[in-house]
Design a protein around this motif. Structure first.
Motif, mmCIF file in Angstrom:
data_model
loop_
_atom_site.group_PDB
_atom_site.id
_atom_site.type_symbol
_atom_site.label_atom_id
_atom_site.label_comp_id
_atom_site.label_asym_id
_atom_site.label_seq_id
_atom_site.Cartn_x
_atom_site.Cartn_y
_atom_site.Cartn_z
ATOM 1 N N SER A 82 0.905 -1.067 0.090
ATOM 2 C CA SER A 82 0.148 0.328 0.250
ATOM 3 C C SER A 82 0.937 1.574 0.454
ATOM 4 C CB SER A 82 -0.969 -0.048 1.297
ATOM 5 O OG SER A 82 -1.393 1.376 1.451
ATOM 6 N N ASN A 83 0.366 2.053 -0.684
ATOM 7 C CA ASN A 83 1.149 3.182 -0.919
ATOM 8 C C ASN A 83 1.024 3.615 0.581
ATOM 9 O OD1 ASN A 83 1.997 3.971 -3.722
ATOM 10 N ND2 ASN A 83 0.256 4.604 -4.152
ATOM 11 N N LEU A 84 0.407 4.256 1.167
ATOM 12 C CA LEU A 84 -0.783 4.961 2.730
ATOM 13 C C LEU A 84 0.727 4.451 3.634
ATOM 14 C CD1 LEU A 84 -2.221 6.561 4.047
ATOM 15 C CD2 LEU A 84 -3.326 4.343 4.996
ATOM 16 N N PHE A 85 1.437 2.950 3.924
ATOM 17 C CA PHE A 85 2.195 2.016 4.344
ATOM 18 C C PHE A 85 3.572 2.252 3.980
ATOM 19 C CE2 PHE A 85 5.955 -1.081 4.525
ATOM 20 C CZ PHE A 85 5.675 -1.234 5.862
ATOM 21 N N ILE A 86 3.700 2.987 2.462
ATOM 22 C CA ILE A 86 5.609 3.919 2.316
ATOM 23 C C ILE A 86 5.436 5.280 2.774
ATOM 24 C CG2 ILE A 86 6.987 4.083 0.411
ATOM 25 C CD1 ILE A 86 5.652 1.777 -1.252
ATOM 26 N N ASP A 87 4.071 5.564 2.417
ATOM 27 C CA ASP A 87 4.744 7.813 2.657
ATOM 28 C C ASP A 87 3.954 7.609 4.169
ATOM 29 O OD1 ASP A 87 4.019 7.726 0.406
ATOM 30 O OD2 ASP A 87 1.723 8.263 0.285
ATOM 31 N N LEU B 128 -1.621 -2.341 11.622
ATOM 32 C CA LEU B 128 -1.847 -2.393 10.530
ATOM 33 C C LEU B 128 -1.666 -4.475 10.472
ATOM 34 C CD1 LEU B 128 1.439 -1.068 8.875
ATOM 35 C CD2 LEU B 128 -0.131 -0.525 8.442
ATOM 36 N N LEU B 129 -1.749 -5.276 11.571
ATOM 37 C CA LEU B 129 -1.867 -6.665 11.576
ATOM 38 C C LEU B 129 -2.908 -6.907 12.795
ATOM 39 C CD1 LEU B 129 0.288 -7.642 13.837
ATOM 40 C CD2 LEU B 129 1.899 -7.540 11.620
ATOM 41 N N ALA B 130 -2.735 -8.052 13.218
ATOM 42 C CA ALA B 130 -3.146 -8.502 14.865
ATOM 43 C C ALA B 130 -3.184 -9.842 14.600
ATOM 44 C CB ALA B 130 -5.096 -8.735 14.356
ATOM 45 N N LEU B 131 -2.654 -10.294 16.126
ATOM 46 C CA LEU B 131 -1.865 -11.629 16.690
ATOM 47 C C LEU B 131 -3.170 -12.111 17.262
ATOM 48 C CD1 LEU B 131 1.924 -10.169 18.011
ATOM 49 C CD2 LEU B 131 0.844 -10.807 15.431
ATOM 50 N N SER C 100 -7.447 1.637 2.168
ATOM 51 C CA SER C 100 -8.810 2.640 2.596
ATOM 52 C C SER C 100 -8.339 3.528 3.515
ATOM 53 C CB SER C 100 -10.363 1.753 2.813
ATOM 54 O OG SER C 100 -10.416 0.851 3.951
ATOM 55 N N ARG C 101 -7.482 3.272 3.910
ATOM 56 C CA ARG C 101 -7.631 4.283 5.120
ATOM 57 C C ARG C 101 -6.570 5.687 5.607
ATOM 58 N NH1 ARG C 101 -3.751 1.001 10.092
ATOM 59 N NH2 ARG C 101 -4.983 -0.722 8.862
ATOM 60 N N SER C 102 -7.202 6.154 5.856
ATOM 61 C CA SER C 102 -6.182 7.774 5.946
ATOM 62 C C SER C 102 -5.895 8.194 6.909
ATOM 63 C CB SER C 102 -7.308 8.886 6.321
ATOM 64 O OG SER C 102 -8.167 9.254 6.832
ATOM 65 N N GLU C 103 -4.608 8.891 6.401
ATOM 66 C CA GLU C 103 -3.636 9.425 7.595
ATOM 67 C C GLU C 103 -3.842 8.610 9.272
ATOM 68 O OE1 GLU C 103 -0.856 12.514 8.202
ATOM 69 O OE2 GLU C 103 -2.030 12.547 5.741
ATOM 70 N N ASN C 104 -4.892 9.518 9.274
ATOM 71 C CA ASN C 104 -5.889 9.876 10.906
ATOM 72 C C ASN C 104 -6.721 8.823 11.162
ATOM 73 O OD1 ASN C 104 -4.481 11.954 10.743
ATOM 74 N ND2 ASN C 104 -5.909 13.196 9.877
ATOM 75 N N ASP C 105 -6.787 7.939 10.134
ATOM 76 C CA ASP C 105 -7.817 6.864 10.438
ATOM 77 C C ASP C 105 -7.333 5.835 11.278
ATOM 78 O OD1 ASP C 105 -9.945 8.057 9.376
ATOM 79 O OD2 ASP C 105 -9.495 7.113 7.238
ATOM 80 N N VAL C 106 -8.215 5.467 12.425
ATOM 81 C CA VAL C 106 -8.038 4.012 12.687
ATOM 82 C C VAL C 106 -8.808 3.026 12.141
ATOM 83 C CG1 VAL C 106 -7.159 3.265 15.490
ATOM 84 C CG2 VAL C 106 -7.043 5.322 15.153
ATOM 85 N N LEU C 107 -8.366 1.853 12.127
ATOM 86 C CA LEU C 107 -8.965 1.043 11.000
ATOM 87 C C LEU C 107 -9.622 -0.072 12.437
ATOM 88 C CD1 LEU C 107 -9.431 -0.058 8.887
ATOM 89 C CD2 LEU C 107 -7.851 -1.913 8.388
#
Length: 361
Positions: free
Chosen positions: A18-23, A78-81, A99-106
């Motif tokens: 994801s580009n969001l991960f990189i950015d 970013l993951l769940a154990l 689909s997450r913006s930088e201020n979102d918490v998924l």
């Protein structure tokens, strides 16, 4: 020079990142954390299972390093154990960040289609323990709150070969055997703050070299590093360098023995770097501040030093000249003050008004 397009012939054997991960996420992670997350993406894309021990072998890390990286990404949503009944790691869910913006918490319920599975036998019989099942509301809300670890958790921590070495190193720095609460504090550094063994080693070295062996002080330093995203000794050294000896000398002169806050350090470094004051001038302002007030001392000292800067003070002789000029002014109609305070407070501004202004803010 013209722009060019990057492409490849075959997209069949690819891993999508994801580009969001990189950015937004990659810049704050260390090398191990990035490698492990990308490897999990690759294994998921290939629909392959993996294990903590396999990942450790592939990247020449310890299993503890792998778990620390996994928990780092879990903390960042970013993951769940996933764990089975005996608290052994049995699965990893990679969460959808597209689909997450930088201020979102998924929410943790939204997952990608293919979980990465880790079986019990893959972990070579080691029990990988997540945070205790029961946490207080405060611990859940504050990622830097120290959990109430159980004796079983402490026993497991002590019996692990790598972490037992951390305890031994800490005892060498402190110069005595550690108590159970102190060992739980080190467990907190490793488990909740995700400090590596090298970073914990450097933490104790840093504090002891400052003459601080009190665990409350060491814990405050550790939390401040964690809040700054520090994950390596090199990062910690660069961070500590910002708060050089000048800051701690000023803290002491103003009657403070705690870790300097960012605001306090900013004040101190402004006086040294922006105003260019020498230590003796700053100490003079601190002495006058301590005699004048026991509240808002940094703000008070800053007002003194700002006035001296505006009046081009370079030496203590310049301060004496300002004091003498002030003493030749007509006396104010208010009743004069007696004692040591009145002897020191000779400047060209009203400290009573100044203190009321500061305390009202």
């Amino acid at each position: 020079m013209s722009r060019f397009t990057i492409y490849q012939d075959n997209y069949a054997d690819t891993t999508i990142v994801s580009n969001l991960f990189i950015d937004e996420y990659m810049k704050d992670a260390n090398d191990a954390q990035i490698k492990i997350y990308l490897y999990l993406l690759r294994m998921m894309s290939a629909h392959k299972a993996t294990s903590v021990s396999d990942i450790a072998d592939k990247f020449n890390h310890t299993e503890k390093d792998v778990m620390r990286a996994l928990k780092y990404w879990e903390k960042n949503n970013l993951l769940a154990l996933e764990y089975n009944e005996d608290r052994t790691l049995c699965g990893i869910r990679l969460l959808d960040v597209t689909s997450r913006s930088e201020n979102d918490v998924l929410p943790l319920t939204k997952i990608v289609s293919m979980p990465v599975t880790v079986s019990k036998k893959d972990i070579a019989g080691r029990s990988i323990t997540e945070e205790p099942a029961v946490r207080t509301a405060a611990e859940t809300a504050d990622p830097f709150a120290k959990p109430s670890y159980s004796l079983d958790e402490l026993k497991e921590f002590k019996n692990n070969e790598e972490t037992s070495q951390i305890i031994f190193v800490a005892e060498q720095y402190i110069g005595r055997p550690l108590t159970a609460p102190e060992m739980k504090t080190i467990l907190f550094f490793s488990d909740r703050l995700h400090f590596s063994a090298d970073l914990i080693d450097y933490l104790f070295q840093y504090c002891v070299e400052k003459g601080k062996r009190d665990f409350r002080y060491i814990e405050k330093v550790a939390i401040s590093w964690a809040q700054e995203g520090i994950s390596t000794p090199a990062q910690a050294a660069r961070y500590a360098a910002k708060y050089d000896k000048n800051v701690y000398d000023i803290m002491k002169a103003l009657g403070k023995s705690s870790i300097p806050t960012k605001a306090e350090a900013d004040y101190a470094m402004k006086w040294v770097r922006e105003y260019g004051f020498t230590s003796d001038i700053i100490m003079e302002a601190c002495e006058r501040t301590v005699l004048a007030t026991d509240k808002h001392r940094f703000e008070y000292a800053d007002s003194i030093l700002k006035s001296w800067h505006e009046n081009h003070v370079k030496h203590k002789a310049d301060i004496r000249t300002m004091d003498e000029a002030h003493s030749r002014k007509p006396a104010a109609k208010t009743a004069p003050r007696n004692g040591q305070f009145n002897q020191f407070m000779h400047t060209d501004y009203d400290f009573d008004t100044l203190e009321k202004e500061i305390l009202s803010n």
